[in-house]
Design a protein around this motif. Structure first.
Motif, PDB file in Angstrom:
ATOM      1  N   LEU A 265       5.713   3.556   5.657  1.00 50.82           N
ATOM      2  CA  LEU A 265       6.751   4.478   6.114  1.00 50.82           C
ATOM      3  C   LEU A 265       7.866   3.664   6.780  1.00 50.82           C
ATOM      4  O   LEU A 265       7.598   2.865   7.666  1.00 50.82           O
ATOM      5  CB  LEU A 265       6.132   5.458   7.122  1.00 50.82           C
TER       6      LEU A 265
ATOM      7  N   CYS B  24      -2.738  -2.593  14.139  1.00 52.96           N
ATOM      8  CA  CYS B  24      -2.220  -2.087  12.864  1.00 52.96           C
ATOM      9  C   CYS B  24      -0.763  -2.487  12.691  1.00 52.96           C
ATOM     10  O   CYS B  24       0.045  -2.356  13.611  1.00 52.96           O
ATOM     11  CB  CYS B  24      -2.364  -0.577  12.810  1.00 52.96           C
TER      12      CYS B  24
ATOM     13  N   ASP C 299       3.277   4.958  17.504  1.00 51.58           N
ATOM     14  CA  ASP C 299       1.988   4.316  17.742  1.00 51.58           C
ATOM     15  C   ASP C 299       1.164   4.451  16.458  1.00 51.58           C
ATOM     16  O   ASP C 299       0.857   5.561  16.016  1.00 51.58           O
ATOM     17  CB  ASP C 299       1.289   5.002  18.926  1.00 51.58           C
ATOM     18  N   SER C 300       0.819   3.329  15.894  1.00 56.02           N
ATOM     19  CA  SER C 300       0.173   3.290  14.583  1.00 56.02           C
ATOM     20  C   SER C 300      -1.321   3.571  14.758  1.00 56.02           C
ATOM     21  O   SER C 300      -2.132   2.664  14.781  1.00 56.02           O
ATOM     22  CB  SER C 300       0.415   1.898  14.005  1.00 56.02           C
ATOM     23  N   THR C 301      -1.679   4.852  14.876  1.00 53.99           N
ATOM     24  CA  THR C 301      -3.054   5.207  15.235  1.00 53.99           C
ATOM     25  C   THR C 301      -3.917   5.588  14.038  1.00 53.99           C
ATOM     26  O   THR C 301      -5.081   5.945  14.209  1.00 53.99           O
ATOM     27  CB  THR C 301      -3.064   6.367  16.253  1.00 53.99           C
ATOM     28  N   ALA C 302      -3.350   5.566  12.820  1.00 48.56           N
ATOM     29  CA  ALA C 302      -4.183   5.819  11.633  1.00 48.56           C
ATOM     30  C   ALA C 302      -3.809   4.781  10.576  1.00 48.56           C
ATOM     31  O   ALA C 302      -3.498   3.642  10.931  1.00 48.56           O
ATOM     32  CB  ALA C 302      -4.012   7.253  11.147  1.00 48.56           C
ATOM     33  N   GLU C 303      -3.826   5.155   9.301  1.00 50.96           N
ATOM     34  CA  GLU C 303      -3.607   4.142   8.270  1.00 50.96           C
ATOM     35  C   GLU C 303      -2.181   4.134   7.713  1.00 50.96           C
ATOM     36  O   GLU C 303      -1.897   3.410   6.762  1.00 50.96           O
ATOM     37  CB  GLU C 303      -4.621   4.308   7.136  1.00 50.96           C
ATOM     38  N   THR C 304      -1.294   4.940   8.268  1.00 49.82           N
ATOM     39  CA  THR C 304       0.112   4.810   7.904  1.00 49.82           C
ATOM     40  C   THR C 304       0.619   3.486   8.463  1.00 49.82           C
ATOM     41  O   THR C 304       0.234   3.109   9.565  1.00 49.82           O
ATOM     42  CB  THR C 304       0.922   5.977   8.493  1.00 49.82           C
ATOM     43  N   ARG C 305       1.421   2.778   7.697  1.00 51.88           N
ATOM     44  CA  ARG C 305       1.962   1.516   8.187  1.00 51.88           C
ATOM     45  C   ARG C 305       3.467   1.640   8.293  1.00 51.88           C
ATOM     46  O   ARG C 305       4.133   2.055   7.346  1.00 51.88           O
ATOM     47  CB  ARG C 305       1.572   0.366   7.253  1.00 51.88           C
ATOM     48  N   LEU C 306       3.976   1.298   9.471  1.00 49.94           N
ATOM     49  CA  LEU C 306       5.340   1.617   9.833  1.00 49.94           C
ATOM     50  C   LEU C 306       6.175   0.355   9.970  1.00 49.94           C
ATOM     51  O   LEU C 306       5.710  -0.641  10.539  1.00 49.94           O
ATOM     52  CB  LEU C 306       5.331   2.353  11.182  1.00 49.94           C
TER      53      LEU C 306
ATOM     54  N   GLY D  72       0.817  -1.212   0.000  1.00 48.77           N
ATOM     55  CA  GLY D  72       0.000   0.000   0.000  1.00 48.77           C
ATOM     56  C   GLY D  72       0.850   1.260   0.000  1.00 48.77           C
ATOM     57  O   GLY D  72       2.058   1.223   0.254  1.00 48.77           O
ATOM     58  N   VAL D  73       0.184   2.368  -0.263  1.00 53.79           N
ATOM     59  CA  VAL D  73       0.906   3.630  -0.455  1.00 53.79           C
ATOM     60  C   VAL D  73       1.248   4.330   0.863  1.00 53.79           C
ATOM     61  O   VAL D  73       2.029   5.281   0.860  1.00 53.79           O
ATOM     62  CB  VAL D  73       0.098   4.615  -1.323  1.00 53.79           C
ATOM     63  N   HIS D  74       0.711   3.860   1.966  1.00 51.25           N
ATOM     64  CA  HIS D  74       0.941   4.579   3.223  1.00 51.25           C
ATOM     65  C   HIS D  74       2.059   3.963   4.057  1.00 51.25           C
ATOM     66  O   HIS D  74       2.067   4.049   5.281  1.00 51.25           O
ATOM     67  CB  HIS D  74      -0.344   4.632   4.057  1.00 51.25           C
TER      68      HIS D  74
END
Lengths: 218, 213
Positions: B99, B118, B165-172, B95-97
Protein backbone atom coordinates in the motif's frame (compact mmCIF):
# COMPACT_ATOMS: atom_id res chain seq x y z
CA UNK A 1 0.15 -11.23 25.27
CA UNK A 2 0.97 -7.98 27.00
CA UNK A 3 4.67 -8.37 26.31
CA UNK A 4 7.67 -6.10 26.09
CA UNK A 5 7.40 -6.21 22.29
CA UNK A 6 4.23 -4.09 22.40
CA UNK A 7 6.11 -0.80 22.65
CA UNK A 8 3.83 1.82 21.12
CA UNK A 9 3.60 4.86 23.42
CA UNK A 10 6.24 3.76 25.91
CA UNK A 11 8.81 6.33 27.02
CA UNK A 12 12.38 6.38 28.21
CA UNK A 13 14.15 4.44 25.47
CA UNK A 14 16.20 7.47 24.47
CA UNK A 15 17.04 8.96 21.11
CA UNK A 16 16.79 7.09 17.83
CA UNK A 17 20.28 6.47 16.54
CA UNK A 18 20.57 6.45 12.78
CA UNK A 19 23.49 5.24 10.76
CA UNK A 20 24.58 6.62 7.40
CA UNK A 21 24.77 4.19 4.46
CA UNK A 22 23.71 1.25 6.58
CA UNK A 23 24.48 -2.20 5.15
CA UNK A 24 21.74 -4.88 5.04
CA UNK A 25 23.76 -6.99 7.48
CA UNK A 26 26.31 -5.60 9.93
CA UNK A 27 28.15 -8.85 10.45
CA UNK A 28 28.41 -12.17 8.68
CA UNK A 29 26.39 -13.97 11.34
CA UNK A 30 23.41 -11.63 10.93
CA UNK A 31 22.96 -12.72 7.33
CA UNK A 32 23.29 -16.39 8.33
CA UNK A 33 20.62 -15.95 11.03
CA UNK A 34 18.35 -14.20 8.56
CA UNK A 35 18.85 -16.99 6.03
CA UNK A 36 18.34 -19.76 8.59
CA UNK A 37 15.13 -18.11 9.78
CA UNK A 38 13.83 -17.84 6.23
CA UNK A 39 14.89 -21.39 5.41
CA UNK A 40 13.33 -22.91 8.52
CA UNK A 41 10.21 -20.83 7.87
CA UNK A 42 9.76 -22.90 4.71
CA UNK A 43 9.85 -26.39 6.21
CA UNK A 44 6.13 -26.39 6.89
CA UNK A 45 6.11 -26.58 10.69
CA UNK A 46 5.31 -22.97 11.58
CA UNK A 47 4.53 -19.65 9.95
CA UNK A 48 5.51 -16.04 10.54
CA UNK A 49 3.00 -15.57 13.35
CA UNK A 50 4.56 -18.38 15.35
CA UNK A 51 7.98 -16.88 14.61
CA UNK A 52 6.75 -13.58 16.03
CA UNK A 53 5.27 -15.27 19.09
CA UNK A 54 8.57 -16.98 19.88
CA UNK A 55 10.19 -13.51 20.00
CA UNK A 56 7.39 -12.05 22.10
CA UNK A 57 7.76 -14.78 24.71
CA UNK A 58 11.48 -14.18 25.23
CA UNK A 59 12.11 -12.96 28.79
CA UNK A 60 11.73 -9.15 28.71
CA UNK A 61 15.25 -8.39 29.90
CA UNK A 62 16.70 -10.65 27.25
CA UNK A 63 14.44 -9.15 24.59
CA UNK A 64 15.59 -5.64 25.42
CA UNK A 65 19.28 -6.48 25.79
CA UNK A 66 19.57 -8.43 22.56
CA UNK A 67 20.21 -6.86 19.18
CA UNK A 68 17.61 -7.51 16.50
CA UNK A 69 19.23 -10.55 14.92
CA UNK A 70 20.22 -11.90 18.34
CA UNK A 71 16.51 -11.94 19.11
CA UNK A 72 15.91 -13.80 15.88
CA UNK A 73 18.59 -16.30 16.86
CA UNK A 74 17.09 -16.82 20.32
CA UNK A 75 13.60 -17.17 18.88
CA UNK A 76 14.79 -19.62 16.23
CA UNK A 77 16.65 -21.72 18.79
CA UNK A 78 13.63 -21.82 21.08
CA UNK A 79 11.42 -22.99 18.19
CA UNK A 80 13.93 -25.61 17.05
CA UNK A 81 14.19 -26.95 20.58
CA UNK A 82 10.45 -26.72 21.17
CA UNK A 83 9.69 -28.73 18.04
CA UNK A 84 12.30 -31.31 18.98
CA UNK A 85 14.31 -30.67 15.80
CA UNK A 86 17.58 -30.59 17.71
CA UNK A 87 18.88 -30.51 21.27
CA UNK A 88 20.73 -27.95 23.34
CA UNK A 89 23.63 -30.42 23.51
CA UNK A 90 23.86 -30.39 19.72
CA UNK A 91 23.97 -26.59 19.58
CA UNK A 92 26.69 -26.62 22.26
CA UNK A 93 28.64 -29.31 20.41
CA UNK A 94 28.21 -27.70 17.00
CA UNK A 95 27.34 -31.01 15.39
CA UNK A 96 24.44 -33.38 15.01
CA UNK A 97 24.35 -36.08 17.69
CA UNK A 98 21.06 -37.75 16.79
CA UNK A 99 19.12 -38.64 13.64
CA UNK A 100 17.08 -35.79 12.12
CA UNK A 101 13.35 -35.48 12.36
CA UNK A 102 11.51 -35.87 9.07
CA UNK A 103 10.37 -32.50 7.75
CA UNK A 104 7.46 -31.87 5.37
CA UNK A 105 9.90 -30.06 3.04
CA UNK A 106 13.15 -28.11 3.00
CA UNK A 107 14.29 -25.00 1.17
CA UNK A 108 16.70 -25.70 -1.69
CA UNK A 109 18.94 -23.08 -3.22
CA UNK A 110 16.95 -23.34 -6.44
CA UNK A 111 13.75 -22.36 -4.62
CA UNK A 112 15.07 -19.13 -3.12
CA UNK A 113 13.58 -16.92 -5.83
CA UNK A 114 10.15 -18.31 -5.04
CA UNK A 115 10.33 -17.42 -1.35
CA UNK A 116 11.63 -13.95 -2.14
CA UNK A 117 8.25 -13.42 -3.78
CA UNK A 118 6.27 -12.44 -0.71
CA UNK A 119 3.38 -14.76 0.09
CA UNK A 120 -0.25 -13.70 0.14
CA UNK A 121 -2.19 -13.82 3.39
CA UNK A 122 -5.57 -13.23 1.70
CA UNK A 123 -8.18 -15.95 2.06
CA UNK A 124 -11.82 -16.46 1.11
CA UNK A 125 -14.29 -14.91 3.53
CA UNK A 126 -16.86 -17.01 5.36
CA UNK A 127 -19.19 -14.03 5.84
CA UNK A 128 -19.55 -10.50 4.49
CA UNK A 129 -17.53 -7.73 6.15
CA UNK A 130 -19.32 -6.39 9.20
CA UNK A 131 -18.07 -2.81 8.99
CA UNK A 132 -17.92 -0.24 6.19
CA UNK A 133 -15.62 2.69 5.53
CA UNK A 134 -16.59 5.72 7.60
CA UNK A 135 -18.07 3.69 10.44
CA UNK A 136 -17.11 4.44 14.02
CA UNK A 137 -15.76 1.44 15.88
CA UNK A 138 -14.08 0.71 19.18
CA UNK A 139 -11.05 -1.48 19.59
CA UNK A 140 -12.06 -4.04 22.18
CA UNK A 141 -10.33 -4.24 25.52
CA UNK A 142 -8.70 -7.60 24.87
CA UNK A 143 -5.81 -8.98 26.90
CA UNK A 144 -5.13 -12.50 25.66
CA UNK A 145 -2.10 -14.28 27.13
CA UNK A 146 -1.46 -15.54 23.59
CA UNK A 147 -0.32 -13.87 20.36
CA UNK A 148 -2.37 -10.92 19.15
CA UNK A 149 -1.80 -8.03 16.75
CA UNK A 150 -3.98 -5.50 18.52
CA UNK A 151 -1.52 -3.11 20.16
CA UNK A 152 -2.22 -2.14 23.76
CA UNK A 153 -2.34 1.58 23.07
CA UNK A 154 -5.42 1.16 20.82
CA UNK A 155 -7.48 -1.04 23.14
CA UNK A 156 -10.69 0.51 24.41
CA UNK A 157 -10.40 3.48 22.06
CA UNK A 158 -12.74 4.77 19.38
CA UNK A 159 -11.66 5.09 15.78
CA UNK A 160 -13.04 5.24 12.29
CA UNK A 161 -12.86 2.57 9.61
CA UNK A 162 -10.92 4.09 6.75
CA UNK A 163 -10.80 1.14 4.39
CA UNK A 164 -11.25 -2.57 4.06
CA UNK A 165 -7.94 -4.38 3.44
CA UNK A 166 -9.33 -7.79 2.52
CA UNK A 167 -9.87 -11.03 4.38
CA UNK A 168 -6.66 -12.45 5.87
CA UNK A 169 -5.25 -15.28 7.96
CA UNK A 170 -6.05 -14.46 11.61
CA UNK A 171 -2.82 -14.60 13.66
CA UNK A 172 -4.61 -14.94 17.00
CA UNK A 173 -6.24 -18.17 15.84
CA UNK A 174 -3.32 -19.60 13.95
CA UNK A 175 -1.01 -19.37 16.95
CA UNK A 176 -3.46 -21.08 19.30
CA UNK A 177 -4.21 -24.15 17.24
CA UNK A 178 -7.40 -22.80 15.66
CA UNK A 179 -6.09 -22.79 12.11
CA UNK A 180 -6.17 -19.84 9.73
CA UNK A 181 -9.76 -18.79 10.59
CA UNK A 182 -9.65 -15.92 8.03
CA UNK A 183 -11.03 -12.58 9.18
CA UNK A 184 -11.72 -9.23 7.57
CA UNK A 185 -8.98 -6.70 8.05
CA UNK A 186 -9.56 -2.94 8.27
CA UNK A 187 -7.50 0.21 8.37
CA UNK A 188 -8.77 1.98 11.48
CA UNK A 189 -7.79 5.58 12.24
CA UNK A 190 -7.63 7.09 15.73
CA UNK A 191 -7.02 10.70 16.67
CA UNK A 192 -4.03 11.50 18.84
CA UNK A 193 -6.38 12.97 21.43
CA UNK A 194 -8.42 9.76 21.63
CA UNK A 195 -5.29 7.66 22.21
CA UNK A 196 -3.16 9.98 24.30
CA UNK A 197 -5.49 12.50 25.91
CA UNK A 198 -6.01 16.23 25.98
CA UNK A 199 -2.36 17.17 25.61
CA UNK A 200 -1.79 15.08 22.51
CA UNK A 201 -0.53 16.61 19.29
CA UNK A 202 -3.78 17.88 17.65
CA UNK A 203 -2.38 17.13 14.20
CA UNK A 204 -1.72 13.45 15.00
CA UNK A 205 -3.68 10.54 13.61
CA UNK A 206 -2.65 6.92 14.08
CA UNK A 207 -3.82 4.14 11.78
CA UNK A 208 -3.65 0.44 12.63
CA UNK A 209 -4.57 -2.64 10.68
CA UNK A 210 -7.24 -4.31 12.80
CA UNK A 211 -8.91 -7.68 12.33
CA UNK A 212 -12.69 -7.73 12.67
CA UNK A 213 -12.72 -9.68 15.97
CA UNK A 214 -10.71 -6.80 17.51
CA UNK A 215 -13.52 -4.32 16.81
CA UNK A 216 -17.00 -3.56 18.11
CA UNK A 217 -19.63 -1.25 16.68
CA UNK A 218 -20.68 2.09 18.14
CA UNK B 1 16.71 -22.64 26.54
CA UNK B 2 20.46 -22.25 27.14
CA UNK B 3 21.84 -18.90 28.15
CA UNK B 4 23.03 -16.82 25.22
CA UNK B 5 26.63 -15.75 25.03
CA UNK B 6 27.55 -12.24 26.15
CA UNK B 7 26.20 -9.85 23.56
CA UNK B 8 28.32 -7.35 21.74
CA UNK B 9 25.11 -5.38 21.40
CA UNK B 10 23.40 -3.59 18.57
CA UNK B 11 25.83 -0.70 18.53
CA UNK B 12 29.19 -2.32 17.98
CA UNK B 13 28.03 -5.03 15.56
CA UNK B 14 30.93 -7.28 16.49
CA UNK B 15 33.53 -5.83 14.16
CA UNK B 16 36.32 -7.92 15.65
CA UNK B 17 39.12 -9.66 13.87
CA UNK B 18 38.50 -12.80 15.91
CA UNK B 19 35.19 -14.61 15.73
CA UNK B 20 32.84 -13.29 18.37
CA UNK B 21 30.92 -15.59 20.70
CA UNK B 22 27.76 -15.03 18.71
CA UNK B 23 29.49 -15.73 15.40
CA UNK B 24 30.63 -19.07 16.82
CA UNK B 25 27.19 -19.87 18.16
CA UNK B 26 25.53 -19.08 14.82
CA UNK B 27 28.11 -21.17 12.98
CA UNK B 28 27.43 -24.07 15.37
CA UNK B 29 23.70 -23.83 14.82
CA UNK B 30 24.03 -23.71 11.05
CA UNK B 31 26.33 -26.74 11.12
CA UNK B 32 23.81 -28.77 13.10
CA UNK B 33 20.93 -27.73 10.85
CA UNK B 34 22.91 -28.56 7.71
CA UNK B 35 24.12 -31.92 9.05
CA UNK B 36 20.54 -32.86 9.80
CA UNK B 37 19.49 -31.84 6.31
CA UNK B 38 17.06 -29.20 7.53
CA UNK B 39 18.76 -26.38 5.62
CA UNK B 40 20.91 -25.99 2.56
CA UNK B 41 23.70 -23.47 3.23
CA UNK B 42 23.71 -22.52 -0.47
CA UNK B 43 20.09 -21.39 -0.09
CA UNK B 44 21.19 -19.08 2.71
CA UNK B 45 24.00 -17.74 0.51
CA UNK B 46 21.46 -16.89 -2.17
CA UNK B 47 19.09 -15.17 0.25
CA UNK B 48 21.91 -12.99 1.58
CA UNK B 49 23.13 -12.21 -1.91
CA UNK B 50 19.65 -11.09 -2.98
CA UNK B 51 19.48 -8.51 -0.21
CA UNK B 52 23.06 -7.37 -0.67
CA UNK B 53 22.76 -6.91 -4.42
CA UNK B 54 19.19 -6.67 -5.72
CA UNK B 55 16.49 -5.99 -3.16
CA UNK B 56 16.95 -2.53 -1.71
CA UNK B 57 15.72 1.05 -1.59
CA UNK B 58 16.78 1.75 -5.15
CA UNK B 59 13.76 -0.26 -6.26
CA UNK B 60 11.44 1.92 -4.22
CA UNK B 61 13.16 5.05 -5.51
CA UNK B 62 12.48 3.96 -9.07
CA UNK B 63 8.79 3.47 -8.25
CA UNK B 64 8.49 6.87 -6.58
CA UNK B 65 10.24 8.64 -9.45
CA UNK B 66 7.93 6.92 -11.92
CA UNK B 67 4.92 8.07 -9.92
CA UNK B 68 6.22 11.67 -9.95
CA UNK B 69 6.75 11.60 -13.69
CA UNK B 70 3.73 9.59 -14.81
CA UNK B 71 0.29 10.54 -13.39
CA UNK B 72 -1.35 7.39 -14.74
CA UNK B 73 1.22 5.20 -13.01
CA UNK B 74 0.74 7.21 -9.82
CA UNK B 75 -3.01 6.57 -9.95
CA UNK B 76 -2.45 2.84 -10.42
CA UNK B 77 0.13 2.82 -7.63
CA UNK B 78 -2.29 4.41 -5.17
CA UNK B 79 -5.08 2.02 -6.23
CA UNK B 80 -3.07 -1.20 -6.14
CA UNK B 81 0.61 -0.73 -5.44
CA UNK B 82 1.58 -4.39 -5.79
CA UNK B 83 0.05 -4.72 -9.24
CA UNK B 84 1.47 -1.37 -10.39
CA UNK B 85 5.00 -2.25 -9.25
CA UNK B 86 4.88 -5.72 -10.73
CA UNK B 87 3.69 -4.31 -14.08
CA UNK B 88 6.79 -2.10 -14.18
CA UNK B 89 9.12 -5.07 -14.48
CA UNK B 90 12.67 -5.33 -13.22
CA UNK B 91 11.58 -5.18 -9.56
CA UNK B 92 10.43 -7.99 -7.40
CA UNK B 93 7.90 -9.42 -7.88
CA UNK B 94 6.53 -7.71 -4.79
CA UNK B 95 3.71 -9.07 -2.64
CA UNK B 96 0.07 -8.25 -3.15
CA UNK B 97 -0.49 -6.47 0.16
CA UNK B 98 1.56 -3.40 -0.71
CA UNK B 99 0.00 0.00 0.00
CA UNK B 100 1.37 3.41 -1.04
CA UNK B 101 0.61 6.31 1.32
CA UNK B 102 0.66 9.66 -0.45
CA UNK B 103 2.15 12.71 1.21
CA UNK B 104 0.40 15.98 0.40
CA UNK B 105 0.87 19.59 1.54
CA UNK B 106 -1.71 18.77 4.23
CA UNK B 107 -0.61 15.29 5.31
CA UNK B 108 2.73 13.71 6.15
CA UNK B 109 2.84 9.93 6.51
CA UNK B 110 5.14 7.98 8.79
CA UNK B 111 5.36 4.18 8.88
CA UNK B 112 6.19 2.12 11.97
CA UNK B 113 5.75 -1.39 13.29
CA UNK B 114 5.31 -1.01 17.05
CA UNK B 115 4.99 -4.78 17.61
CA UNK B 116 7.99 -6.05 15.65
CA UNK B 117 9.64 -5.02 12.40
CA UNK B 118 7.10 -5.24 9.55
CA UNK B 119 8.47 -3.36 6.59
CA UNK B 120 8.02 -3.52 2.79
CA UNK B 121 11.26 -5.45 2.38
CA UNK B 122 10.40 -6.71 -1.08
CA UNK B 123 10.35 -3.11 -2.31
CA UNK B 124 12.80 -1.31 0.02
CA UNK B 125 15.10 -4.09 1.21
CA UNK B 126 15.65 -4.96 4.85
CA UNK B 127 14.76 -2.29 7.40
CA UNK B 128 17.49 -0.24 9.03
CA UNK B 129 18.40 -1.00 12.64
CA UNK B 130 16.77 2.19 13.93
CA UNK B 131 13.40 1.20 12.42
CA UNK B 132 13.45 -1.98 14.53
CA UNK B 133 14.70 -0.24 17.67
CA UNK B 134 12.76 0.40 20.87
CA UNK B 135 13.25 4.20 20.71
CA UNK B 136 11.58 4.40 17.29
CA UNK B 137 8.85 1.83 17.84
CA UNK B 138 7.80 3.35 21.16
CA UNK B 139 7.83 7.02 20.19
CA UNK B 140 6.52 7.04 16.62
CA UNK B 141 2.85 6.66 17.58
CA UNK B 142 2.80 9.15 20.46
CA UNK B 143 5.30 11.86 19.51
CA UNK B 144 6.06 11.62 15.81
CA UNK B 145 6.50 15.37 15.52
CA UNK B 146 9.25 15.33 18.12
CA UNK B 147 10.79 12.27 16.52
CA UNK B 148 10.84 13.88 13.10
CA UNK B 149 12.29 17.08 14.58
CA UNK B 150 15.15 14.97 15.97
CA UNK B 151 15.61 13.66 12.43
CA UNK B 152 15.89 17.27 11.21
CA UNK B 153 12.42 17.37 9.69
CA UNK B 154 10.19 20.17 10.96
CA UNK B 155 6.61 20.05 9.72
CA UNK B 156 4.29 23.06 9.74
CA UNK B 157 1.82 22.89 12.65
CA UNK B 158 -1.17 22.56 10.34
CA UNK B 159 0.18 19.50 8.54
CA UNK B 160 -1.55 16.33 9.72
CA UNK B 161 0.87 13.62 10.81
CA UNK B 162 -0.53 10.26 9.89
CA UNK B 163 1.33 7.43 11.55
CA UNK B 164 0.53 4.01 10.12
CA UNK B 165 1.30 1.12 12.45
CA UNK B 166 1.97 -2.00 10.42
CA UNK B 167 0.08 -4.44 12.65
CA UNK B 168 -0.92 -7.06 10.06
CA UNK B 169 0.40 -8.20 6.68
CA UNK B 170 -0.24 -5.04 4.69
CA UNK B 171 3.09 -3.47 3.80
CA UNK B 172 3.21 0.29 3.69
CA UNK B 173 5.51 2.77 2.04
CA UNK B 174 5.31 6.53 1.63
CA UNK B 175 5.00 8.31 -1.69
CA UNK B 176 6.75 11.56 -0.82
CA UNK B 177 6.06 14.89 -2.52
CA UNK B 178 8.15 15.71 -5.55
CA UNK B 179 10.82 18.28 -4.74
CA UNK B 180 10.46 21.71 -6.27
CA UNK B 181 12.78 22.68 -9.08
CA UNK B 182 12.66 19.28 -10.78
CA UNK B 183 10.36 20.11 -13.69
CA UNK B 184 11.30 18.19 -16.79
CA UNK B 185 13.71 15.85 -14.99
CA UNK B 186 14.06 12.28 -16.21
CA UNK B 187 12.87 9.42 -14.03
CA UNK B 188 16.48 8.36 -13.54
CA UNK B 189 17.44 11.81 -12.26
CA UNK B 190 14.36 11.98 -10.04
CA UNK B 191 15.09 8.57 -8.56
CA UNK B 192 18.44 9.86 -7.27
CA UNK B 193 16.50 12.30 -5.03
CA UNK B 194 14.46 9.56 -3.36
CA UNK B 195 16.00 8.43 -0.09
CA UNK B 196 15.05 5.31 1.83
CA UNK B 197 13.97 7.43 4.79
CA UNK B 198 11.65 9.49 2.59
CA UNK B 199 9.79 6.29 1.71
CA UNK B 200 9.27 5.54 5.43
CA UNK B 201 8.28 9.15 6.15
CA UNK B 202 11.32 9.69 8.38
CA UNK B 203 12.77 12.20 5.93
CA UNK B 204 12.10 14.14 2.76
CA UNK B 205 13.53 13.51 -0.69
CA UNK B 206 16.71 15.39 -1.47
CA UNK B 207 16.37 18.79 -3.09
CA UNK B 208 18.18 19.35 -6.40
CA UNK B 209 20.77 21.35 -4.43
CA UNK B 210 21.32 18.55 -1.91
CA UNK B 211 21.67 15.99 -4.67
CA UNK B 212 24.39 17.89 -6.51
CA UNK B 213 26.26 20.04 -4.01
Amino acid sequence: MNGIHDMGGMMGFGAVEREADEAPFHAHWEGRVYGMQRSMGEVGLWNIDLERFSLETLPPLRYLAASYYERWLLGLESRLLGYGLLSAEEIAAGRSLAPPRALPKTLKAGDVERILNRATFARSAAAPARFAAGERVRAKNLNPPTHTRLPRYARGHWGVIESLLGCHVFPDSLTTGGGEDPQWLYMVVFTGKELWGENADPSLKVAIEAFEPYLEAA
Amino acid sequence: MPEPPPSDGAASHGAHSELSAIELRVRALETVLAEKGYIEPQAIDRIIEAFETRIGPRNGARVVAKAWADPQFKRRLLENAGAAVNALGGIGPVGVHLLALENTPKRHNLVVCTLCSCYPWDLLGLPPVWYKSAPYRSRAVIDPRGLLADFGLSLAPDVEIRVSDSTAETRLFVLPMRPQGTEGWSEEALARLVTRDSMIGAGLPLSPQEASP
